[in-house]
Design a protein around this motif. Structure first.
Motif, PDB file in Angstrom:
ATOM      1  N   ARG A  97       0.820  -1.208   0.000  1.00 42.72           N
ATOM      2  CA  ARG A  97       0.000   0.000   0.000  1.00 42.72           C
ATOM      3  C   ARG A  97       0.854   1.257   0.000  1.00 42.72           C
ATOM      4  O   ARG A  97       0.565   2.209  -0.691  1.00 42.72           O
ATOM      5  N   ARG A  98       1.916   1.243   0.796  1.00 49.45           N
ATOM      6  CA  ARG A  98       2.797   2.407   0.863  1.00 49.45           C
ATOM      7  C   ARG A  98       3.492   2.655  -0.483  1.00 49.45           C
ATOM      8  O   ARG A  98       3.625   3.780  -0.909  1.00 49.45           O
ATOM      9  N   ALA A 101       0.941   4.077  -2.805  1.00 49.83           N
ATOM     10  CA  ALA A 101       0.657   5.474  -2.482  1.00 49.83           C
ATOM     11  C   ALA A 101       1.784   6.372  -2.978  1.00 49.83           C
ATOM     12  O   ALA A 101       1.533   7.474  -3.479  1.00 49.83           O
ATOM     13  N   ARG A 102       3.010   5.927  -2.868  1.00 45.69           N
ATOM     14  CA  ARG A 102       4.152   6.724  -3.355  1.00 45.69           C
ATOM     15  C   ARG A 102       4.130   6.823  -4.876  1.00 45.69           C
ATOM     16  O   ARG A 102       4.474   7.855  -5.429  1.00 45.69           O
ATOM     17  N   SER A 105       1.584   9.435  -6.071  1.00 45.42           N
ATOM     18  CA  SER A 105       1.844  10.862  -5.837  1.00 45.42           C
ATOM     19  C   SER A 105       2.816  11.453  -6.799  1.00 45.42           C
ATOM     20  O   SER A 105       3.427  10.953  -7.584  1.00 45.42           O
TER      21      SER A 105
END
Length: 105
Positions: A97-98, A101-102, A105
């Protein structure tokens, strides 16, 4: 000889002959032992397989094997395997997930 006994014997022979025929054969052996009413042998086979899967970092298969072992008997060893697999899977999901998310962005 019934079919579960035949499968059990064939899997056991393959594991002995080939020095470890693979994880799938070991899983099939545990299932055949379960069907044939050999709960203790099935449990020990699932737990041994779980240790091998943990060593390979195969967390989702480990969770499935640990659940099967716990269905046979609620042992501390089976519970430890399930907890280990659950924690590892949760950590992998969190990292995924991280990363996602990165990337967004």
């Amino acid at each position: 000889m019934d079919q579960s006994a035949f499968v059990r014997d064939e899997c056991a022979a393959r594991l002995k002959q080939q020095g470890g025929a693979g994880l799938a054969v070991e899983y099939l052996l545990a299932l055949a032992c379960t069907l044939h009413g050999e709960r203790e042998r099935a449990l020990q086979t699932f737990l041994t397989l779980g240790d091998r899967l943990a060593g390979k970092g195969a967390w989702e298969p480990l969770a499935a094997v640990a659940e099967r072992a716990l269905e046979l008997d609620e042992t501390a060893a089976g519970a430890r395997l399930l907890v280990r697999a659950t924690r590892a899977c949760a950590a992998i999901r969190l990292v995924s997930r991280r990363c996602a998310a990165r990337g967004a962005s």
